[in-house]
Design a protein around this motif. Sequence first.
Motif, short mmCIF file in Angstrom:
data_model
loop_
_atom_site.label_atom_id
_atom_site.label_comp_id
_atom_site.label_asym_id
_atom_site.label_seq_id
_atom_site.Cartn_x
_atom_site.Cartn_y
_atom_site.Cartn_z
N LEU A 152 32.85 50.53 11.99
CA LEU A 152 32.24 49.20 12.07
C LEU A 152 31.68 48.92 13.46
CD1 LEU A 152 34.84 47.14 10.01
CD2 LEU A 152 32.44 47.48 9.44
N ALA A 153 32.42 49.33 14.49
CA ALA A 153 31.96 49.12 15.87
C ALA A 153 30.62 49.83 16.09
CB ALA A 153 33.01 49.61 16.86
N GLU A 154 30.51 51.05 15.58
CA GLU A 154 29.25 51.78 15.71
C GLU A 154 28.13 51.11 14.93
OE1 GLU A 154 29.37 55.98 14.91
OE2 GLU A 154 31.26 56.20 16.01
N MET A 155 28.44 50.64 13.74
CA MET A 155 27.43 50.05 12.87
C MET A 155 26.85 48.76 13.44
SD MET A 155 29.20 50.80 9.20
CE MET A 155 27.81 50.63 8.10
N VAL A 156 27.67 47.98 14.14
CA VAL A 156 27.19 46.70 14.69
C VAL A 156 26.87 46.81 16.17
CG1 VAL A 156 28.31 45.30 12.91
CG2 VAL A 156 29.51 45.75 15.07
N GLY A 157 27.05 48.00 16.75
CA GLY A 157 26.71 48.20 18.16
C GLY A 157 27.52 47.36 19.12
N THR A 158 28.81 47.30 18.87
CA THR A 158 29.71 46.46 19.67
C THR A 158 30.94 47.28 20.06
OG1 THR A 158 28.97 44.53 18.42
CG2 THR A 158 31.00 44.29 19.64
N PRO A 159 31.49 47.07 21.25
CA PRO A 159 32.68 47.82 21.65
C PRO A 159 33.84 47.66 20.65
CG PRO A 159 31.77 46.65 23.54
CD PRO A 159 31.02 46.18 22.32
N TYR A 160 34.58 48.75 20.50
CA TYR A 160 35.70 48.80 19.57
C TYR A 160 36.69 47.66 19.78
CZ TYR A 160 40.08 50.37 17.52
OH TYR A 160 41.25 50.43 16.81
N ASN A 161 37.02 47.34 21.04
CA ASN A 161 38.00 46.28 21.32
C ASN A 161 37.56 44.93 20.74
OD1 ASN A 161 39.51 48.16 22.67
ND2 ASN A 161 38.92 47.45 24.71
N HIS A 162 36.28 44.62 20.87
CA HIS A 162 35.76 43.35 20.35
C HIS A 162 35.83 43.33 18.81
CE1 HIS A 162 34.47 42.10 24.29
NE2 HIS A 162 33.75 43.20 24.42
N VAL A 163 35.47 44.45 18.22
CA VAL A 163 35.48 44.55 16.76
C VAL A 163 36.91 44.45 16.24
CG1 VAL A 163 35.00 46.08 14.80
CG2 VAL A 163 33.30 45.80 16.63
N SER A 164 37.86 45.10 16.90
CA SER A 164 39.24 45.05 16.42
C SER A 164 39.80 43.63 16.48
CB SER A 164 40.12 46.03 17.18
OG SER A 164 40.18 45.71 18.54
N LYS A 165 39.41 42.85 17.49
CA LYS A 165 39.85 41.44 17.56
C LYS A 165 39.24 40.63 16.43
CE LYS A 165 40.49 41.47 22.55
NZ LYS A 165 39.97 41.02 23.83
N SER A 166 37.97 40.89 16.12
CA SER A 166 37.33 40.19 15.01
C SER A 166 37.96 40.57 13.68
CB SER A 166 35.83 40.50 14.97
OG SER A 166 35.17 39.91 16.05
N VAL A 167 38.25 41.85 13.50
CA VAL A 167 38.89 42.31 12.26
C VAL A 167 40.23 41.61 12.08
CG1 VAL A 167 40.02 44.32 11.19
CG2 VAL A 167 37.69 44.52 12.07
N LEU A 168 41.01 41.50 13.14
CA LEU A 168 42.30 40.83 13.06
C LEU A 168 42.15 39.37 12.63
CD1 LEU A 168 45.37 40.89 13.56
CD2 LEU A 168 44.89 40.26 15.93
N LYS A 169 41.22 38.66 13.24
CA LYS A 169 41.02 37.24 12.91
C LYS A 169 40.49 37.09 11.48
CE LYS A 169 40.84 32.86 13.70
NZ LYS A 169 42.07 32.07 13.82
N LEU A 170 39.53 37.91 11.09
CA LEU A 170 38.98 37.81 9.73
C LEU A 170 40.04 38.13 8.68
CD1 LEU A 170 35.50 39.49 10.35
CD2 LEU A 170 35.96 37.04 10.01
N ARG A 171 40.95 39.06 9.01
CA ARG A 171 42.06 39.37 8.09
C ARG A 171 43.00 38.17 7.99
NH1 ARG A 171 47.04 40.86 8.20
NH2 ARG A 171 47.21 41.33 10.41
N GLN A 172 43.31 37.54 9.12
CA GLN A 172 44.16 36.35 9.12
C GLN A 172 43.55 35.22 8.29
OE1 GLN A 172 44.56 35.57 13.31
NE2 GLN A 172 46.30 36.96 13.55
#
Length: 149
Positions: free
Chosen positions: A31-51
């Motif tokens: 996902l980080a590669e697909m949206v061109g965003t650093p992994y750390n930022h994507v993982s924080k978003s994934v956590l919030k979207l899951r919550q």
Amino acid sequence: MRLNAFSDVSLRLLMVLTSTPESKLLTTRELAEMVGTPYNHVSKSVLKLRQMGLIEAIRGRSGGVRITSAGMSASVGSVLRVLSDHRDIASCHSEMGDCPLLPACGLRGVLNHAREAFYASLDDVTIANLAAKPATGPVPVTLSTSRPG
């Protein structure tokens, strides 16, 4: 009105997941590669979207992330209300103290009302509406009879 970086990344993730087949799981790195965003930022978003219940994260070697039915039907306005910071649009406080106009200022309320109007205009748009639809059928092509110069 401008989206903060966290909201922007989160909406992009939801768009990618919406256009991904339901049976396919995507890793956070993919996902980080697909949206061109650093992994750390994507993982924080994934956590919030899951919550928020908008995505499902499956752990393990063959795990990954996929969008839920609640995520597909969520309105963009409701998602942004949760993800966006709710600081005042106007800067009423600074290192030098509060704005001297603060006690009688009408600007703050008007700008906050405008922000809510922005969100309300997105309440009729679902996450599923944002996904790129694959092209189907013939693509019209116009041919020119003149030669390029």
